[in-house]
Design an enzyme around this catalytic site. Structure first.
Site, short mmCIF file in Angstrom:
data_model
loop_
_atom_site.label_atom_id
_atom_site.label_comp_id
_atom_site.label_asym_id
_atom_site.label_seq_id
_atom_site.Cartn_x
_atom_site.Cartn_y
_atom_site.Cartn_z
N HIS A 192 -153.21 -15.74 -31.39
CA HIS A 192 -154.13 -15.69 -32.76
C HIS A 192 -155.05 -16.94 -32.98
CE1 HIS A 192 -150.92 -17.40 -35.06
NE2 HIS A 192 -150.22 -16.39 -35.23
N HIS A 198 -137.70 -11.54 -38.54
CA HIS A 198 -139.10 -12.10 -38.95
C HIS A 198 -139.92 -10.77 -38.50
CE1 HIS A 198 -143.03 -14.26 -39.32
NE2 HIS A 198 -142.87 -14.80 -38.03
N GLU A 253 -143.36 -10.77 -38.02
CA GLU A 253 -144.36 -10.76 -37.21
C GLU A 253 -144.41 -10.09 -35.81
OE1 GLU A 253 -145.97 -14.64 -36.96
OE2 GLU A 253 -147.92 -14.09 -36.67
N ASP A 269 -145.19 -10.42 -32.90
CA ASP A 269 -144.53 -10.81 -31.41
C ASP A 269 -143.09 -10.69 -31.47
OD1 ASP A 269 -144.68 -12.71 -33.61
OD2 ASP A 269 -144.56 -14.49 -32.34
N HIS A 303 -142.35 -18.77 -41.47
CA HIS A 303 -143.46 -19.11 -42.04
C HIS A 303 -144.15 -17.69 -42.48
CE1 HIS A 303 -146.06 -17.50 -38.88
NE2 HIS A 303 -145.03 -17.52 -38.18
N ASP A 311 -138.72 -18.55 -35.56
CA ASP A 311 -140.08 -19.61 -35.11
C ASP A 311 -139.66 -20.93 -35.46
OD1 ASP A 311 -141.82 -17.52 -34.50
OD2 ASP A 311 -142.77 -17.27 -36.41
N TYR A 328 -146.68 -26.62 -31.68
CA TYR A 328 -146.28 -25.44 -32.41
C TYR A 328 -146.32 -25.72 -33.90
CZ TYR A 328 -144.07 -21.16 -33.50
OH TYR A 328 -143.67 -19.81 -33.90
N HIS A 353 -139.26 -18.73 -29.81
CA HIS A 353 -140.10 -18.95 -28.85
C HIS A 353 -139.53 -20.29 -27.91
CE1 HIS A 353 -143.38 -16.51 -30.27
NE2 HIS A 353 -143.14 -16.95 -31.54
FE1 FEO Z 1 -144.34 -16.03 -36.86
FE2 FEO Z 1 -143.49 -15.88 -33.51
O1 FEO Z 1 -144.05 -15.22 -35.09
#
Ligand code: FEO
Length: 397
Positions: free
Chosen positions: A23, A77, A79, A81, A144, A163, A191, A222
């Site tokens: 993104h 989380h 999100e 991903d 986040h 994250d 990051y 990640h």
């Molecule tokens: Fe906030 Fe890696 O997603």
């Protein structure tokens, strides 16, 4: 490839070697979407991956345990991903409950229409026994997203941190000590700057809480896990969460017919008279991912724009829009630039600086058409001003 974190705790995620845009974040080193399998009397999958890689995740889990033996899928989380493979994973694991907090349940239902999923909604501080091991849940709101949480296994001191402490770094290695530390910390900094920076206060609250846990391993969602250098990454987060200034100034600009570039260069000449480090960034040839990472630890910066169609240069507007959202704190700044008949480029840039609550060091510095000798000297003096600010902000280096 090493996938074991500890006996009966394994990485089961996906390495995304080719992703280059996240993104808007340029992920030059790719990324990983980390998921983990904890096998005990009960079995839990911690987190998920991006939807296109669901088959990979399911295969990794199935290689270690029968899918119908998965009791829990923990979602730290929402999100996508880390959650968009959940519909496929849930379908593949017919006996698994989805463990998450109420905000995460709401988000998953909104994203995936998951109204009939077998949710087990937990609260901050709750524990879920698996047998010899326990999962403890800690809400980390706005680190986040609002529903973000971390999962801790106290028996092993493993923190599944979501994250936080992650890096967009594709690697076949699973631990930070298998790679050069400066490389891993560099990706962690990029990051943080591009994803987490707006949330300094929630990060500080999360660190105060999670940092008190007896952590031996941090498994983020990640990049590589932290085992040997946990004090290093925690110390970095303490600095990054307040955008701690160093003796560094940054000058970024977008020029049209070279006048604004000449002003930018003169500003750096003023800085160069001191021992303050500086970077000159042409936003037309530098990705915003890199620019923002340079700004997180600067003390002061200047933004320069020529005037185009009675406004800022488009690429600088893009950079400043990105920067305004990421809100680096505690920076001093000013705007500059050339114009022909409408003095709007630099003043529009200054409005962005005000919106991001930068301390405005001086009035906009402008010149008509071409900087003459006195304008260039004014630019050098403005550069000295940036340097003085950096020396005052970081006097002890
Ligand atoms: Fe906030 Fe890696 O997603």
């Amino acid at each position: 490839m090493q996938t074991q974190i500890l006996p009966n705790i394994d990485w089961v995620g996906h390495i995304d070697w080719t992703v280059r845009d996240f993104h808007g974040y340029r992920t030059e080193a790719g990324s990983t979407y980390n998921a983990y399998l904890v096998r005990d009397t009960k079995t839990a999958v911690i987190d998920s991956v991006k939807a296109p890689y669901a088959a990979d995740l399911i295969a990794h889990v199935a290689a270690l345990t029968p899918l119908d033996k998965v009791d829990y899928i923990v979602c730290n989380h929402a999100e996508p991903d880390h959650s968009s493979a959940l519909p496929a994973l849930r379908a593949a694991c017919p006996n698994a409950k989805i463990v998450c907090n109420a905000k995460c349940r709401d988000a998953l239902q909104a994203h995936f229409g998951a109204m009939d999923w077998p949710f087990e909604v937990i609260r901050d501080g709750d524990s879920l026994p698996l047998g010899a091991r326990t999962l403890q849940f800690f809400d980390t709101p706005m680190v986040h997203w609002p529903e973000s949480m971390a999962t801790f296994v106290p028996e092993d001191g493993i923190l599944f941190s979501m994250d936080a402490f992650g890096q967009h770094l594709a690697s076949s290695q699973r631990f930070e000590q298998e790679l050069p530390l400066d490389v891993v910390l560099g990706h962690a900094k990029t990051y943080y700057a591009n994803i987490v920076m707006p949330y300094g206060k929630p990060v500080s609250q999360a660190l105060a809480r999670l940092g008190a846990l007896p952590i031996k391993t941090i498994c983020p969602s990640h990049g590589v896990c932290w085992r040997k250098h946990i004090p290093d990454i925690l110390a970095c987060y303490q600095k990054w969460m307040v955008c701690a200034p160093t003796r560094k100034a940054v000058v970024l600009f977008s020029s049209m017919w070279d006048s604004t570039r000449l002003m930018a260069k003169a500003i750096t000449e003023g800085i160069a008279e001191t021992n303050v480090a500086f970077k000159l960034i042409d936003v037309n040839v530098t990705h915003d991912t890199e620019t923002v990472t340079e700004l997180i630890d600067c003390a002061a910066f200047a933004v320069g724009s020529a005037t185009l169609n009675q406004g800022m240069m488009p690429n600088l507007a893009r950079t400043l829009t990105y920067l305004r959202g990421l809100r680096p704190t505690g920076k001093a700044a000013f705007a500059f630039g050339s114009y022909g008949w409408s003095q709007k480029g630099a003043s529009e840039a200054e409005a962005y600086l005000q919106a991001m609550k930068a301390e405005i060091l001086r009035p906009v510095l402008v010149c008509r058409y071409r900087p003459d000798a006195s304008t260039l000297e004014a630019c050098r003096e403005a550069g000295r001003q940036l340097a003085r600010r950096a020396l005052a902000a970081a006097p002890a280096e």
